[in-house]
Enzyme design. Structure first.
Site, short mmCIF file in Angstrom:
data_model
loop_
_atom_site.label_atom_id
_atom_site.label_comp_id
_atom_site.label_asym_id
_atom_site.label_seq_id
_atom_site.Cartn_x
_atom_site.Cartn_y
_atom_site.Cartn_z
N LEU A 159 32.72 60.14 38.88
CA LEU A 159 34.10 59.83 39.27
C LEU A 159 34.25 59.56 40.76
O LEU A 159 33.59 60.17 41.59
CB LEU A 159 35.01 61.00 38.86
CG LEU A 159 34.96 61.38 37.38
CD1 LEU A 159 35.88 62.56 37.10
CD2 LEU A 159 35.31 60.20 36.48
N HIS A 160 35.15 58.64 41.06
CA HIS A 160 35.50 58.33 42.44
C HIS A 160 37.03 58.28 42.52
O HIS A 160 37.72 58.51 41.52
CB HIS A 160 34.87 57.00 42.88
CG HIS A 160 35.10 55.88 41.92
ND1 HIS A 160 36.35 55.36 41.67
CD2 HIS A 160 34.24 55.18 41.12
CE1 HIS A 160 36.26 54.38 40.79
NE2 HIS A 160 34.98 54.26 40.42
N MET A 209 33.64 56.84 32.18
CA MET A 209 32.21 57.03 31.96
C MET A 209 31.63 57.99 33.00
O MET A 209 30.42 58.08 33.18
CB MET A 209 31.48 55.69 31.99
CG MET A 209 31.96 54.75 30.89
SD MET A 209 30.73 53.55 30.37
CE MET A 209 30.49 52.63 31.88
N ASP A 226 39.51 46.77 36.02
CA ASP A 226 38.87 46.13 34.86
C ASP A 226 39.96 45.38 34.10
O ASP A 226 40.39 45.78 33.02
CB ASP A 226 38.21 47.20 33.98
CG ASP A 226 37.13 47.95 34.74
OD1 ASP A 226 36.00 47.47 34.74
OD2 ASP A 226 37.43 48.99 35.36
N GLY A 283 39.07 55.96 42.53
CA GLY A 283 39.70 55.04 41.57
C GLY A 283 40.03 55.78 40.28
O GLY A 283 41.17 55.76 39.80
N HIS A 284 39.02 56.46 39.72
CA HIS A 284 39.26 57.26 38.50
C HIS A 284 40.33 58.32 38.77
O HIS A 284 41.22 58.55 37.96
CB HIS A 284 37.99 58.00 38.08
CG HIS A 284 36.82 57.14 37.73
ND1 HIS A 284 35.67 57.08 38.49
CD2 HIS A 284 36.60 56.32 36.67
CE1 HIS A 284 34.81 56.26 37.92
NE2 HIS A 284 35.33 55.78 36.82
N VAL A 317 41.98 50.83 43.34
CA VAL A 317 41.75 51.64 44.54
C VAL A 317 40.52 51.08 45.25
O VAL A 317 39.48 50.84 44.62
CB VAL A 317 41.55 53.12 44.18
CG1 VAL A 317 41.22 53.95 45.42
CG2 VAL A 317 42.80 53.67 43.49
N ARG A 365 29.27 51.74 40.12
CA ARG A 365 28.08 50.90 40.36
C ARG A 365 27.87 50.60 41.84
O ARG A 365 26.79 50.12 42.22
CB ARG A 365 28.16 49.61 39.56
CG ARG A 365 27.99 49.84 38.07
CD ARG A 365 27.76 48.55 37.29
NE ARG A 365 27.33 48.80 35.93
CZ ARG A 365 28.13 48.79 34.84
NH1 ARG A 365 29.41 48.54 34.99
NH2 ARG A 365 27.64 49.04 33.66
N GLN A 394 39.40 44.14 30.48
CA GLN A 394 39.37 45.29 29.57
C GLN A 394 40.78 45.79 29.27
O GLN A 394 41.15 46.05 28.12
CB GLN A 394 38.53 46.39 30.23
CG GLN A 394 38.67 47.76 29.63
CD GLN A 394 37.72 48.75 30.27
OE1 GLN A 394 36.52 48.69 30.05
NE2 GLN A 394 38.23 49.66 31.08
P1 AMP Z 1 34.75 53.53 34.04
O1 AMP Z 1 34.29 54.93 34.28
O2 AMP Z 1 34.10 52.52 34.93
O3 AMP Z 1 34.71 53.15 32.58
O4 AMP Z 1 36.28 53.47 34.43
C1 AMP Z 1 37.22 54.32 33.84
C2 AMP Z 1 38.61 53.88 34.22
O5 AMP Z 1 38.76 53.91 35.63
C3 AMP Z 1 38.92 52.42 33.79
O6 AMP Z 1 40.24 52.35 33.30
C4 AMP Z 1 38.78 51.67 35.08
O7 AMP Z 1 39.54 50.49 35.13
C5 AMP Z 1 39.28 52.69 36.09
N1 AMP Z 1 38.78 52.36 37.44
C6 AMP Z 1 37.49 52.19 37.82
N2 AMP Z 1 37.42 51.84 39.11
C7 AMP Z 1 38.70 51.77 39.57
C8 AMP Z 1 39.30 51.45 40.81
N3 AMP Z 1 38.56 51.11 41.87
N4 AMP Z 1 40.64 51.50 40.91
C9 AMP Z 1 41.41 51.83 39.84
N5 AMP Z 1 40.91 52.15 38.63
C10 AMP Z 1 39.57 52.11 38.50
#
Ligand code: AMP
Length: 279
Positions: free
Chosen positions: A32-33, A29, A149, A35-36, A175, A186, A152
């Protein structure tokens, strides 16, 4: 870098990319950080081509949730993706994904009836529907998703199996910030005080894992330990549960791979985190 908004161009692009070898896909979504980016880097490493989607999916937000305020910064996202070696971004608008008359949904059942599914009715219907649509548009060989997640991830793996999808789903580790807070778009909502207090999620999970390592098997005790650490920090608990890693059903006796799952509010910000128990 190609940023593509429409479905038919994305379909034909992905078809031609697959002539060159496997295609990796990372749905996000945006905002990006690291984790993404860890998902993106893994995909870039494992596939000759990677496509990333950036789409804030309205159907997975409840009426009183943060769809309108969800952080967005496409320019920055694109620059970060470029640095990772990504050449293709799918960035549709809501009208493209949900044109008027849209009427077909993917509704996960049991796995979506617990944990976040209980507090966010309809959330996983929105997630499963958009991910199936994105998979049908990009038709990747591998889709990379975060264990952050966890529910999910389980629901989407089940969907892929139940609906005979060809795409393999790759689970990537959580991460964390240097101090342990799981990275999340968030987190940007937290004020400095909430940010400090939010660390209790990680501390609670670590303490509980330590207890398990010392021999504790009673999930009630494990949950109580996490609860008291989080309550001390002023977090408002939505849920803390120990669940079976496959069924996501709550269990009372912990064993290896039992997953501790939690959702906690700091102010208006709802954070989730999870960790597996291992002796
Ligand atoms: P989102 O943009 O929140 O929908 O996340 C997109 C993808 O990034 C999803 O598969 C999340 O599980 C993954 N994601 C989000 N935060 C992290 C994190 N801290 N570590 C690893 N993957 C993450």
């Amino acid at each position: 870098m190609q940023i593509i908004q429409d479905i038919s161009s994305t379909k034909s692009l992905c078809r031609s990319l697959k002539q060159e070898g496997t295609l990796g896909f990372v749905p996000t979504m945006g905002y990006l950080h690291e984790g993404h980016l860890s998902l993106v880097k893994q995909s870039v490493k494992e596939n000759p081509n990677t496509i990333v989607s950036i789409f804030v999916n309205p159907s997975q937000f409840g009426q009183d949730e943060d769809l309108d305020t969800y952080p967005r910064d496409l320019e920055r996202d694109v620059a970060l993706l470029k640095e990772c070696g990504v050449e293709y971004v799918f960035n549709p608008n809501a009208q493209t994904i949900y044109p008027s008359g849209f009427d077909t949904w993917v509704v996960p059942e049991k796995l979506a009836s617990v944990l976040c599914g209980k507090s966010r009715p309809g959330h996983f219907r929105g997630v499963a529907t958009v991910v199936l649509k994105l998979l049908n548009i990009t038709n990747p060989d591998h889709m990379y998703m975060g264990i952050k997640d966890y529910q999910q991830l389980r629901i989407l793996k089940q969907m892929a199996s139940d609906l005979h999808l060809d795409c393999d789903i790759v689970a990537c580790p959580i991460v964390r910030e240097a101090d342990g807070l799981a990275m999340s778009s968030r987190n940007s909502y937290l004020n400095p005080d909430e940010r400090k207090r939010a660390l209790s999620l990680y501390h609670g999970l670590l303490k509980a894992r330590e207890l398990y390592e010392q021999g504790e098997r009673d999930c009630g005790q494990i949950i109580e330990t996490i609860k008291s650490i989080i309550q001390e920090s002023g977090g408002r608990i939505d849920y803390i549960e120990c669940v079976d890693p496959l069924t996501l059903q709550s269990i009372s006796e912990a064993k290896d791979d039992t997953r501790m799952m939690l959702a906690v509010y700091f102010g208006k910000t709802r954070l989730i985190d999870n960790m597996a128990l291992k002796a």
